[in-house]
Motif scaffolding. Structure first.
Motif, short mmCIF file in Angstrom:
data_model
loop_
_atom_site.label_atom_id
_atom_site.label_comp_id
_atom_site.label_asym_id
_atom_site.label_seq_id
_atom_site.Cartn_x
_atom_site.Cartn_y
_atom_site.Cartn_z
N ASN A 191 -28.25 35.90 -51.89
CA ASN A 191 -27.54 34.59 -52.59
C ASN A 191 -28.18 34.46 -53.45
OD1 ASN A 191 -25.41 34.64 -50.56
ND2 ASN A 191 -26.59 33.41 -49.27
N ASP A 192 -27.71 33.60 -54.53
CA ASP A 192 -28.28 33.17 -55.65
C ASP A 192 -29.32 32.22 -55.05
OD1 ASP A 192 -26.91 34.57 -57.58
OD2 ASP A 192 -25.53 33.12 -57.81
N GLN A 193 -30.38 32.08 -55.59
CA GLN A 193 -31.52 31.20 -55.46
C GLN A 193 -31.59 29.98 -56.36
OE1 GLN A 193 -35.39 33.00 -54.37
NE2 GLN A 193 -34.49 34.77 -55.07
N LYS A 194 -31.53 28.86 -55.91
CA LYS A 194 -31.15 27.48 -56.56
C LYS A 194 -32.51 26.61 -56.22
CE LYS A 194 -25.96 27.87 -56.13
NZ LYS A 194 -26.03 29.45 -55.49
N ALA A 195 -32.73 25.88 -57.50
CA ALA A 195 -33.68 25.04 -57.66
C ALA A 195 -33.16 23.77 -56.68
CB ALA A 195 -34.09 24.55 -58.83
N ALA A 196 -34.34 23.25 -55.72
CA ALA A 196 -33.92 21.94 -55.04
C ALA A 196 -33.83 20.92 -56.24
CB ALA A 196 -35.23 21.72 -54.16
N GLY A 197 -33.03 19.85 -55.76
CA GLY A 197 -32.86 18.68 -56.67
C GLY A 197 -31.38 18.56 -57.20
N THR A 198 -31.28 17.54 -58.29
CA THR A 198 -30.01 17.34 -58.66
C THR A 198 -30.05 18.06 -59.98
OG1 THR A 198 -30.15 15.04 -57.80
CG2 THR A 198 -28.77 15.48 -59.70
N ALA A 248 -17.87 16.93 -60.05
CA ALA A 248 -16.68 18.19 -60.54
C ALA A 248 -17.43 18.97 -61.81
CB ALA A 248 -15.45 17.41 -60.90
N GLU A 249 -18.07 18.09 -62.45
CA GLU A 249 -18.73 18.70 -63.77
C GLU A 249 -19.56 19.72 -63.41
OE1 GLU A 249 -20.79 17.58 -67.95
OE2 GLU A 249 -19.80 16.07 -66.58
N VAL A 250 -20.52 19.23 -62.24
CA VAL A 250 -21.59 20.28 -62.15
C VAL A 250 -21.54 21.24 -60.75
CG1 VAL A 250 -23.24 18.63 -63.47
CG2 VAL A 250 -22.76 18.63 -60.86
N ALA A 251 -20.42 21.03 -60.22
CA ALA A 251 -20.23 21.73 -58.96
C ALA A 251 -20.50 23.24 -59.12
CB ALA A 251 -18.66 21.67 -58.47
N ALA A 252 -20.34 23.81 -60.10
CA ALA A 252 -20.78 25.36 -60.30
C ALA A 252 -22.13 25.56 -60.66
CB ALA A 252 -19.75 25.86 -61.14
N LEU A 253 -22.78 24.52 -61.08
CA LEU A 253 -24.24 24.61 -61.54
C LEU A 253 -25.30 24.55 -60.77
CD1 LEU A 253 -23.61 22.33 -64.59
CD2 LEU A 253 -23.71 24.74 -64.66
N LYS A 254 -25.63 23.52 -59.77
CA LYS A 254 -26.29 23.67 -58.78
C LYS A 254 -27.76 23.97 -58.94
CE LYS A 254 -23.19 22.47 -55.43
NZ LYS A 254 -23.06 21.22 -54.97
N SER A 255 -28.15 23.42 -60.26
CA SER A 255 -29.41 23.65 -60.33
C SER A 255 -29.90 25.09 -60.50
CB SER A 255 -30.47 23.02 -59.25
OG SER A 255 -30.35 21.65 -59.55
N GLN A 256 -29.02 25.85 -61.22
CA GLN A 256 -29.27 27.37 -61.35
C GLN A 256 -30.60 27.71 -61.96
OE1 GLN A 256 -27.41 29.82 -60.22
NE2 GLN A 256 -25.37 28.76 -59.89
N ILE A 257 -31.34 28.70 -61.45
CA ILE A 257 -32.34 29.08 -61.96
C ILE A 257 -32.29 30.34 -62.71
CG2 ILE A 257 -34.84 30.13 -61.18
CD1 ILE A 257 -34.30 28.68 -58.57
N PRO A 258 -32.71 30.45 -64.14
CA PRO A 258 -32.47 31.46 -64.70
C PRO A 258 -33.34 32.76 -64.37
CG PRO A 258 -33.18 29.54 -66.11
CD PRO A 258 -33.30 29.28 -64.98
N ALA A 259 -32.61 33.74 -64.20
CA ALA A 259 -33.16 34.98 -63.57
C ALA A 259 -34.20 35.63 -64.30
CB ALA A 259 -32.09 35.96 -63.21
#
Length: 237
Positions: free
Chosen positions: A88-95, A168-179
């Motif tokens: 799965n995509d690894q996501k940063a903790a937080g908002t 709704a605006e950030v639902a798809a973002l989830k603190s994405q970490i650039p690969a």
């Protein structure tokens, strides 16, 4: 409050990225007479606000000792490691930083934060010292946005409608970490782009920006160069 994310503040400015790397097993290569390559599980440790320092450790390497038990990096960041093992995509903790849009964060400032490995509002809020200074003239404005967001979240002053809209605006973002880690040149480019935003403002917009910081517009009819110099000084102060 919705979107409140419980995290360990000791690690708030640290983001682990687990991945596979291929390295040469030198003793085996010497023994076999040809390069022998191995695939290892490692963790790249990114520090918010750091341009260059990003150490890499084997995932099963020693992190610390708890009594008689050895704790590895994989155990230290167990949730992130499980996401890695699951593919799965690894996501940063937080908002997600996008939640600062109502507080005035620009696209260039978002790019700047990501280039400097700042992936969440909490990380930005806790940034101090040289790592905060890496944001240069954007340090104080971004820090203030994070402070206001954290204050509003604590007091529950954001309306339910606004929260739903932002979710709704950030639902798809989830603190994405650039690969891919940016190069130093790309980091400097992001810093310059964030600072050049003032160049795109009209004189009236610059006066409004100055007024927002000092409480009143500049007197008389200052030149554009003077306005640009004033807003940059105020932002860096």
């Amino acid at each position: 409050m919705a979107l409140s994310v419980p995290i360990d503040t000791r690690d708030i400015t640290v983001t682990p990225i687990f991945k596979h790397i291929t390295v040469e097993n030198v003793p085996a290569s010497e023994r076999e007479g040809h390069p022998v390559m191995e695939v290892l599980e490692v963790v790249e440790v990114r520090f918010a606000g750091s341009k260059l320092y990003s150490p890499v450790f084997p995932a099963n390497a020693f992190w610390k000792r708890d009594g008689h038990r050895t704790i590895t990096y994989a155990e230290r960041w167990a949730d992130q490691y499980r996401e890695f093992l699951s593919g799965n995509d690894q996501k940063a903790a937080g908002t997600p930083l996008e939640m600062l849009k109502p507080y005035g964060i620009s696209d260039a400032q978002l790019s700047l934060c990501r280039a400097l490995r700042i992936y969440s509002i909490e990380a930005l809020h806790h940034l101090e010292g040289p790592n905060l200074k890496s944001l240069q003239m954007n340090a104080n404005p971004l820090k203030e946005m994070a402070r206001r967001y954290m204050s509003d979240r604590s007091s529950g002053s954001q309306s339910a409608d606004k929260i739903a809209e932002l979710m709704a605006e950030v639902a798809a973002l989830k603190s994405q970490i650039p690969a891919k880690e940016p190069t130093l040149a790309e980091v400097e480019q992001a810093i310059q782009a964030a600072e050049d935003e003032y160049e795109a403002m009209s004189d009236d917009q610059l006066k409004e920006a100055i007024a927002a910081k000092v409480g009143s517009k500049p007197r008389g009819n200052p030149s554009r160069a003077t306005l640009l110099s004033s807003i940059r000084e105020l932002s860096a102060a």
